[in-house]
Design a protein around this motif. Sequence first.
Motif, PDB file in Angstrom:
ATOM      1  N   ILE B  37      -2.402   6.118  17.464  1.00  0.00           N
ATOM      2  CA  ILE B  37      -1.712   6.591  16.260  1.00  0.00           C
ATOM      3  C   ILE B  37      -2.213   7.970  15.826  1.00  0.00           C
ATOM      4  N   LEU B  38      -3.536   8.162  15.805  1.00  0.00           N
ATOM      5  CA  LEU B  38      -4.089   9.445  15.324  1.00  0.00           C
ATOM      6  C   LEU B  38      -4.182  10.489  16.427  1.00  0.00           C
ATOM      7  N   GLY B  39      -4.065  10.059  17.690  1.00  0.00           N
ATOM      8  CA  GLY B  39      -4.105  11.027  18.793  1.00  0.00           C
ATOM      9  C   GLY B  39      -5.489  11.539  19.120  1.00  0.00           C
ATOM     10  N   VAL B  40      -6.516  10.907  18.565  1.00  0.00           N
ATOM     11  CA  VAL B  40      -7.921  11.229  18.871  1.00  0.00           C
ATOM     12  C   VAL B  40      -8.684   9.914  18.983  1.00  0.00           C
ATOM     13  N   PRO B  41      -9.844   9.908  19.652  1.00  0.00           N
ATOM     14  CA  PRO B  41     -10.588   8.648  19.754  1.00  0.00           C
ATOM     15  C   PRO B  41     -11.014   8.136  18.375  1.00  0.00           C
ATOM     16  N   VAL B  42     -10.763   6.864  18.121  1.00  0.00           N
ATOM     17  CA  VAL B  42     -11.108   6.268  16.826  1.00  0.00           C
ATOM     18  C   VAL B  42     -12.038   5.070  17.041  1.00  0.00           C
ATOM     19  N   TYR B  43     -13.106   5.023  16.240  1.00  0.00           N
ATOM     20  CA  TYR B  43     -14.069   3.929  16.290  1.00  0.00           C
ATOM     21  C   TYR B  43     -14.208   3.308  14.907  1.00  0.00           C
ATOM     22  N   GLU B 173     -16.477  13.698  14.667  1.00  0.00           N
ATOM     23  CA  GLU B 173     -16.294  14.868  13.796  1.00  0.00           C
ATOM     24  C   GLU B 173     -15.708  14.515  12.445  1.00  0.00           C
ATOM     25  N   ASN B 174     -15.182  13.288  12.322  1.00  0.00           N
ATOM     26  CA  ASN B 174     -14.506  12.902  11.082  1.00  0.00           C
ATOM     27  C   ASN B 174     -14.907  11.497  10.664  1.00  0.00           C
ATOM     28  N   PHE B 175     -15.106  11.334   9.355  1.00  0.00           N
ATOM     29  CA  PHE B 175     -15.307  10.004   8.781  1.00  0.00           C
ATOM     30  C   PHE B 175     -14.115   9.687   7.875  1.00  0.00           C
ATOM     31  N   ILE B 176     -13.521   8.517   8.068  1.00  0.00           N
ATOM     32  CA  ILE B 176     -12.492   8.061   7.128  1.00  0.00           C
ATOM     33  C   ILE B 176     -13.057   6.844   6.414  1.00  0.00           C
ATOM     34  N   VAL B 177     -13.128   6.917   5.086  1.00  0.00           N
ATOM     35  CA  VAL B 177     -13.853   5.887   4.336  1.00  0.00           C
ATOM     36  C   VAL B 177     -13.066   5.423   3.116  1.00  0.00           C
ATOM     37  N   PRO B 178     -13.311   4.170   2.708  1.00  0.00           N
ATOM     38  CA  PRO B 178     -12.756   3.695   1.428  1.00  0.00           C
ATOM     39  C   PRO B 178     -13.618   4.246   0.293  1.00  0.00           C
ATOM     40  N   VAL B 179     -12.998   4.553  -0.834  1.00  0.00           N
ATOM     41  CA  VAL B 179     -13.728   5.173  -1.928  1.00  0.00           C
ATOM     42  C   VAL B 179     -13.512   4.416  -3.236  1.00  0.00           C
ATOM     43  N   GLY B 180     -14.619   4.007  -3.858  1.00  0.00           N
ATOM     44  CA  GLY B 180     -14.574   3.429  -5.199  1.00  0.00           C
ATOM     45  C   GLY B 180     -15.330   4.378  -6.117  1.00  0.00           C
ATOM     46  N   ARG B 196     -16.053  16.278   8.736  1.00  0.00           N
ATOM     47  CA  ARG B 196     -15.007  16.114   7.717  1.00  0.00           C
ATOM     48  C   ARG B 196     -15.036  14.710   7.125  1.00  0.00           C
ATOM     49  N   ILE B 197     -14.758  14.611   5.828  1.00  0.00           N
ATOM     50  CA  ILE B 197     -14.720  13.306   5.166  1.00  0.00           C
ATOM     51  C   ILE B 197     -13.357  13.115   4.520  1.00  0.00           C
ATOM     52  N   ILE B 198     -12.682  12.047   4.966  1.00  0.00           N
ATOM     53  CA  ILE B 198     -11.373  11.709   4.420  1.00  0.00           C
ATOM     54  C   ILE B 198     -11.553  10.456   3.558  1.00  0.00           C
ATOM     55  N   CYS B 199     -11.181  10.580   2.293  1.00  0.00           N
ATOM     56  CA  CYS B 199     -11.443   9.513   1.323  1.00  0.00           C
ATOM     57  C   CYS B 199     -10.148   8.767   0.994  1.00  0.00           C
ATOM     58  N   LYS B 288      -0.540   8.555   6.579  1.00  0.00           N
ATOM     59  CA  LYS B 288      -1.006   9.392   5.466  1.00  0.00           C
ATOM     60  C   LYS B 288      -2.218  10.265   5.802  1.00  0.00           C
ATOM     61  N   ILE B 289      -2.755  10.106   6.980  1.00  0.00           N
ATOM     62  CA  ILE B 289      -3.893  10.942   7.369  1.00  0.00           C
ATOM     63  C   ILE B 289      -3.347  12.204   8.040  1.00  0.00           C
ATOM     64  N   ARG B 290      -3.692  13.363   7.508  1.00  0.00           N
ATOM     65  CA  ARG B 290      -3.231  14.619   8.120  1.00  0.00           C
ATOM     66  C   ARG B 290      -3.874  14.772   9.498  1.00  0.00           C
ATOM     67  N   PRO B 291      -3.214  15.501  10.415  1.00  0.00           N
ATOM     68  CA  PRO B 291      -3.735  15.622  11.788  1.00  0.00           C
ATOM     69  C   PRO B 291      -5.204  16.060  11.809  1.00  0.00           C
ATOM     70  N   LEU B 292      -5.996  15.435  12.676  1.00  0.00           N
ATOM     71  CA  LEU B 292      -7.424  15.701  12.753  1.00  0.00           C
ATOM     72  C   LEU B 292      -7.800  16.162  14.151  1.00  0.00           C
ATOM     73  N   LYS B 293      -8.809  17.004  14.217  1.00  0.00           N
ATOM     74  CA  LYS B 293      -9.377  17.386  15.517  1.00  0.00           C
ATOM     75  C   LYS B 293     -10.653  16.594  15.745  1.00  0.00           C
ATOM     76  N   GLY B 294     -10.798  16.048  16.938  1.00  0.00           N
ATOM     77  CA  GLY B 294     -12.049  15.398  17.303  1.00  0.00           C
ATOM     78  C   GLY B 294     -12.108  13.930  16.931  1.00  0.00           C
ATOM     79  N   PRO B 295     -13.101  13.224  17.498  1.00  0.00           N
ATOM     80  CA  PRO B 295     -13.228  11.781  17.289  1.00  0.00           C
ATOM     81  C   PRO B 295     -13.474  11.383  15.829  1.00  0.00           C
ATOM     82  N   VAL B 296     -13.019  10.183  15.514  1.00  0.00           N
ATOM     83  CA  VAL B 296     -13.036   9.665  14.143  1.00  0.00           C
ATOM     84  C   VAL B 296     -13.850   8.374  14.077  1.00  0.00           C
TER      85      VAL B 296
END
Lengths: 318, 318
Positions: B37-43, B173-180, B196-199, B288-296
């Motif tokens: 879906i994101l077009g980059v490696p996701v863990y 290169e990117n962290f996608i995290v839940p935010v409270g 990069r941090i995506i909240c 809803k995640i804008r295109p990212l470069k590098g693993p997530v």
Amino acid sequence: MPSHSTIAPELIREAAAFLAGKIRQTPLEPSPELSRILGVPVYLKLENLQLTGSFKIRGAWFKLGRLGASAVLTCSAGNHGKGVAHAARALGIRAIVCVPSTIDRAKYNGMLALGAEVRVAPFAGYDETEDWALAQSEAEGLTFVSPFDDYDIIAANGGTLAQEIVEERPEIENFIVPVGGGGMAAGMAGHTPARRIICCQLEESPGLQVSLDAGRAITRLPAIDTIAGGIEGGFGKLPFSIIQSRVHQVALVSESEIHAGTQWMLDQHQYLIEPSSAAPLSACISGKIRPLKGPVAIVISGRNVALTVIKRVLSASW
Amino acid sequence: MPSHSTIAPELIREAAAFLAGKIRQTPLEPSPELSRILGVPVYLKLENLQLTGSFKIRGAWFKLGRLGASAVLTCSAGNHGKGVAHAARALGIRAIVCVPSTIDRAKYNGMLALGAEVRVAPFAGYDETEDWALAQSEAEGLTFVSPFDDYDIIAANGGTLAQEIVEERPEIENFIVPVGGGGMAAGMAGHTPARRIICCQLEESPGLQVSLDAGRAITRLPAIDTIAGGIEGGFGKLPFSIIQSRVHQVALVSESEIHAGTQWMLDQHQYLIEPSSAAPLSACISGKIRPLKGPVAIVISGRNVALTVIKRVLSASW
């Protein structure tokens, strides 16, 4: 095959060495509530957190690694098939998995996603599906990998599990395990002659109990309608020859007790597990385990469960 | 408090050393479907498999260990409270946890089982409950432990998580995290200036977004009716001062997207997680995640969820 077989300790050690770094070292989690119920310390070996969602990856990967074949055919209610699919991809091998028509959708999709070729049999139960699979392996000249009737599988599935548990907690004196074809229980018996093994299965499909009563492995039982397909069907010949003199107790649980056990795990430990894996918990909370001396390890075997099954298993309380 | 704060790298290293051997080293599991879906490696960093069922035990234990108090009072939607209860029991400390009236039953029972004293507020949301808790800590002379507005908590909750992830996969290169309240995101920002941090948070409770718009931490928001109580409420002052210039994107998700994310996790990875933890997955699968470069790396924060909530979250597909 001799009437009393054993698993060589060296084979278990070889399997453990092969698997090191390939699979997860899963936690051994204390269960305060089960400790209260059984009156002895109880720990859960969380193979529901294992790669591919169950302990079956242990035997599958070790077996395929030793075989050196370029293609294999196997038969599985799901978890062994996922393990074979994962290992085959890692090793660059072609894998064909024959499954019963009642196959759980989550398991089916999981095998496909791992690149396996999945063949759905026109039979609901494991036993008839295996006959169907064996005929295909013969016709196509493909090596058949049994999910439980195999020394390597038994050593890696149950043997390495027992080894991990007692390395972490040498004081464990009892294993309570879910039983289908018998590979896990036989491997644990093979590892550890001094510890008690309590085997849990379905009242409606008591493959081990009828085998013990008959004094020989009853390898075929009629298919039943159950939410716990992973522990349905007859008992394996080789596992029986290993375990027949080592079974401390067979605890039989009903379908509704399986539901209650699955719910209990979610409520007490917050893990959603597959109903087959709940059999030992069901036996404990319904008072079917005879009094035990010393600490207990319960193997939680897997987590692969489709949304439809979750609905069915949890609906009792809604 | 300075308008731009930082977390000292030594504090994160100290927290990691303190926690070593006390908590689980959770897996970083590849997600083939999210990678597609994101077009980059996701863990996925599986903190849903952490002790007490969430990453919050990291900060709670480190904080209580450093404090040296004989009793603490805290406020929590559940996971921080379970972490505090666990750590307090391990350290022999008295723990009082103030919770909103909407507290998840699984979390409530979990805190009680760990020996904590749980006080249920007459308020549905986190923010009013915290005011209520602060008044009690003052009246009773008890040290108040904030779930997120605290350097030690931030360093241990987010900092040690980021450290574990990049130690295992430095290419992330990117962290996608839940935010409270922002403790996790701030700790990750503190650890790693170059990533990069995506909240991800709720459309109906966008504490970080409104804070960024206002240029200051909006610490109080009206309570909302949500299945994701763990990410409801205002944003912390200290986390905001750390993260305000570091947020790459805020992705806002709806209640029904949270449901879909929770179901997706079960279907694709066979883990039942709490709806709050599904926010990053919801954002990914709804585009809803804008295109990212590098693993997530995506942090899956917890698994504590009551049966009633499971029914509600899964009912959409039934």
